[in-house]
Enzyme design. Structure first.
Site, PDB file in Angstrom:
ATOM      1  N   ILE A 127      45.083  52.448  34.931  1.00 21.65           N
ATOM      2  CA  ILE A 127      44.056  51.534  34.427  1.00 21.65           C
ATOM      3  C   ILE A 127      42.840  52.316  33.961  1.00 21.65           C
ATOM      4  CG2 ILE A 127      42.492  49.646  35.057  1.00 21.65           C
ATOM      5  CD1 ILE A 127      44.692  48.673  36.996  1.00 21.65           C
ATOM      6  N   THR A 132      39.759  52.663  41.703  1.00 22.89           N
ATOM      7  CA  THR A 132      40.407  53.380  42.803  1.00 22.89           C
ATOM      8  C   THR A 132      40.981  52.368  43.794  1.00 22.89           C
ATOM      9  OG1 THR A 132      38.516  53.426  44.317  1.00 22.89           O
ATOM     10  CG2 THR A 132      38.578  55.117  42.600  1.00 22.89           C
ATOM     11  N   ALA A 169      38.481  46.355  40.355  1.00 22.27           N
ATOM     12  CA  ALA A 169      39.482  47.060  41.169  1.00 22.27           C
ATOM     13  C   ALA A 169      39.632  46.418  42.541  1.00 22.27           C
ATOM     14  CB  ALA A 169      39.102  48.532  41.284  1.00 22.27           C
ATOM     15  N   ARG A 170      38.761  46.775  43.471  1.00 20.49           N
ATOM     16  CA  ARG A 170      38.822  46.259  44.835  1.00 20.49           C
ATOM     17  C   ARG A 170      37.406  46.044  45.353  1.00 20.49           C
ATOM     18  NH1 ARG A 170      43.074  44.856  44.004  1.00 20.49           N
ATOM     19  NH2 ARG A 170      45.074  45.350  44.951  1.00 20.49           N
ATOM     20  N   ASP A 221      34.541  41.354  39.411  1.00 15.27           N
ATOM     21  CA  ASP A 221      35.711  40.479  39.466  1.00 15.27           C
ATOM     22  C   ASP A 221      36.281  40.415  40.879  1.00 15.27           C
ATOM     23  OD1 ASP A 221      37.822  38.871  38.247  1.00 15.27           O
ATOM     24  OD2 ASP A 221      39.132  40.594  38.584  1.00 15.27           O
ATOM     25  N   GLU A 226      36.594  37.603  49.990  1.00 11.18           N
ATOM     26  CA  GLU A 226      37.113  36.698  48.967  1.00 11.18           C
ATOM     27  C   GLU A 226      37.736  35.467  49.620  1.00 11.18           C
ATOM     28  OE1 GLU A 226      39.657  38.715  46.179  1.00 11.18           O
ATOM     29  OE2 GLU A 226      38.022  39.964  45.419  1.00 11.18           O
ATOM     30  N   HIS A 253      38.371  37.092  40.589  1.00 14.06           N
ATOM     31  CA  HIS A 253      39.529  37.979  40.719  1.00 14.06           C
ATOM     32  C   HIS A 253      40.596  37.643  39.664  1.00 14.06           C
ATOM     33  CE1 HIS A 253      41.651  40.674  43.884  1.00 14.06           C
ATOM     34  NE2 HIS A 253      42.123  40.924  42.669  1.00 14.06           N
ATOM     35  N   LEU A 254      40.206  37.795  38.409  1.00  7.72           N
ATOM     36  CA  LEU A 254      41.072  37.438  37.286  1.00  7.72           C
ATOM     37  C   LEU A 254      41.746  38.633  36.627  1.00  7.72           C
ATOM     38  CD1 LEU A 254      38.805  34.791  35.478  1.00  7.72           C
ATOM     39  CD2 LEU A 254      40.558  34.402  37.218  1.00  7.72           C
ATOM     40  N   GLY A 255      41.583  39.813  37.186  1.00  7.20           N
ATOM     41  CA  GLY A 255      42.083  41.015  36.532  1.00  7.20           C
ATOM     42  C   GLY A 255      43.548  40.952  36.143  1.00  7.20           C
TER      43      GLY A 255
END
Length: 530
Positions: free
Chosen positions: A154, A205, A233-234, A258, A263, A281-283
């Site tokens: 990514i 990462t 990412a996270r 995102d 969450e 969180h739409l990645g």
């Protein structure tokens, strides 16, 4: 011909599972929205399950599913699956880590554009009937510097797209080689240098102890005031408390998130901040990504059940009972060698040489190689690394490895050695399992040692001189750190030496900094074993 039953428990693209639906050896049942009780009534004769995020696969379900071999998550995260229970019952859990690469890459670019042109705020105001052109003056991405922290698939995808916007790319990744960076027209930098030079930063990462909060207070204090930062990412890679403070203090100009530490997020100050763009969180949430992950897990189910081939396991199934009994004690020491070696190095290796000597060389040592590599990779790649996927992930990092076997052992009936090499350093670590004494690390960089791996270890390279050990003991005592055992390895009186200590407590950064100031100490490394 074997017949297999597959249970699909969440809505999945039928195009994505077409290979399973069309395969003559597979009976596929799609039953979504079931309660746990309803699942318990039917799971007993299924060989594989496919889930997304809606269904929780509990230990009780796994225990009842007597024929179950595989649980497949059509996505990346596996928080809704009891991994420990799956491992306990010998069920392989797989995911689809590559299926969302394009979607996450494009969402990163979308977040950068939305942030730099203030699109969400402008849209909201105009939709409420307010025409306010003067309030929204964006900035161009052209000619700006983008810092990327984490240059996997990514991260590289973002770099290529950002370069098409005319951006300069600077990046940090412990496994990014100079050659690979040069080929991609990327300038390698440390994280603190990225903070100083970047106009935009995006993180890609895994979330590990090493990456948690890697973008935090110190990063923001060093940043340009116009910095804009993106996280697709996270949650937790960016310290959210430090981010809010940096925005309020004007240390940076904006952020797009995102993913979140919690969450769904509940921090309204974060969600409603005027200089933060947020998405839920739409990645990976595109039609194409959902189809790709379904295709990926469908193929993996077929490969596992028919060919016993595993690529994307997130747990290690129970080891075969057929492993040579004499080999089993070496699995632990090879794992510990990997943990110790990677923590003693300043940077990850580009090349690994593994050597097996003595009776050990006559056995199939592949599980030892995998155990070493898995534990070496975990600090940078996260807990999803295991003996199943270790060599696959090592290859993804462009790290080469070679295995040698010899009969001669130099005084040990069995001996294993690893050599880790990068452009700046080389580390050699040797180990054995001694009858009556158990596992021992017996060599580090030419120094003969005798170290029983325990949770807290400290290694100090120094020049040997009278009184130096007393100064060290005084410093550790000052911080209430107790020495369980200590050993000095040296070659010549007054020359280079290695102190190896087993400690009862972990050493904090302040104590390590004070130790490095002792005359003659030039490298102090703490190693914590899992």
């Amino acid at each position: 011909m074997n017949q297999y039953k597959v249970l699909v428990l969440d809505p999945i693209s039928e195009d994505g599972i077409k290979e399973l639906l069309d395969h003559p050896n597979y009976e596929v049942d799609i039953k979504t929205g079931l309660s746990e009780a309803e699942m318990l009534d039917i799971v007993h004769d299924y060989h594989a399950m496919i889930v997304r995020s809606q269904t929780t696969v509990t230990e009780e379900i796994i225990q009842y599913a007597r024929s179950l071999k595989v649980i497949a998550r059509a996505g990346v995260g596996v928080d809704n699956i009891d991994i420990d229970a799956a491992t306990k019952y010998g069920v392989i859990v797989v995911n689809a880590p590559d299926g969302n690469t394009i979607s996450a890459t494009e969402h990163t670019m979308a977040m950068m554009l939305a942030l730099t042109r203030e699109i969400p705020a402008a849209h909201k105001e105009l939709s409420e009937g307010v025409w306010n052109r003067k309030a929204y003056k964006g900035t161009e991405m052209y000619g700006k510097t983008l810092g990327i922290i984490g240059v996997g698939k990514i991260g590289f995808g973002v770099a290529r797209r950002a370069q098409s916007f005319g951006m300069k790319i600077i990046a940090f990744d412990p496994y990014l080689s100079e050659e690979k960076a040069k080929e991609a027209d990327i300038e390698k930098m440390e994280v603190e240098d990225i903070a100083e030079h970047a106009d935009f930063v995006t993180v890609h990462t895994p979330l590990t102890p090493q990456t948690k909060g890697i973008v935090g207070k110190a990063f923001f204090e060093a940043a340009k005031p116009e910095l804009k930062i993106v996280n697709v990412a996270r949650g937790g890679i960016i310290d959210e408390a430090a981010l809010l403070e940096a925005l309020d203090e004007g240390q940076i100009s904006g952020a797009a998130l995102d993913v979140f530490e919690e969450e769904p997020p509940t921090n309204q100050k974060l969600l409603n901040h005027p200089r933060i763009v947020v998405t839920p969180h739409l990645g990976a949430s595109t039609v194409e990504a959902q189809e790709k992950v379904a295709i990926s897990v469908s193929r993996e189910i077929i490969n596992i059940l028919e060919n016993n081939t595993i690529v994307h396991a997130v747990n290690a199934p129970r080891m075969s009972e057929n492993i040579n009994e004499e080999l089993k004690p070496f699995i632990n020491i090879s794992s510990h060698m990997g943990e110790v070696a990677i923590q003693l190095m300043n940077r990850p290796p580009l090349e690994i040489k593994l050597k097996y000597h003595g009776d050990l060389a006559l056995d199939d040592t592949s599980i030892l190689t995998r155990s070493f590599v898995a534990n070496m990779l975990k600090p940078h790649l996260g807990e999803n690394v295991n003996i199943i996927n270790a060599l696959y992930l090592l290859q993804e990092q462009d790290v080469t490895y070679k295995v040698e076997k010899k009969g001669q052992t130099h005084g040990y009936s069995n001996y294993l050695e690893a050599e880790l090499i990068n452009n700046d350093e080389k580390l050699t670590i040797g180990a054995s399992v001694l009858n009556g004494y158990g596992e021992r690390i017996v060599k580090i960089n030419g120094f003969q040692v005798d170290i029983k791996p325990t949770k807290h270890l400290l290694f100090i390279n120094h020049l040997d001189r009278p009184g130096i050990i007393g100064e060290m003991g005084h410093t550790l005592g000052k911080y209430d750190i107790n020495i369980a055992s200590m050993q000095l390895g040296r070659k010549d009186e007054g020359g280079a030496a290695l102190l190896s200590l087993r400690l009862d407590q972990s050493v904090n950064d302040e104590a390590i900094e004070e130790l490095t100031k002792i005359e003659g100490f030039h490298k102090v490394k703490q190693v914590d074993l899992s």
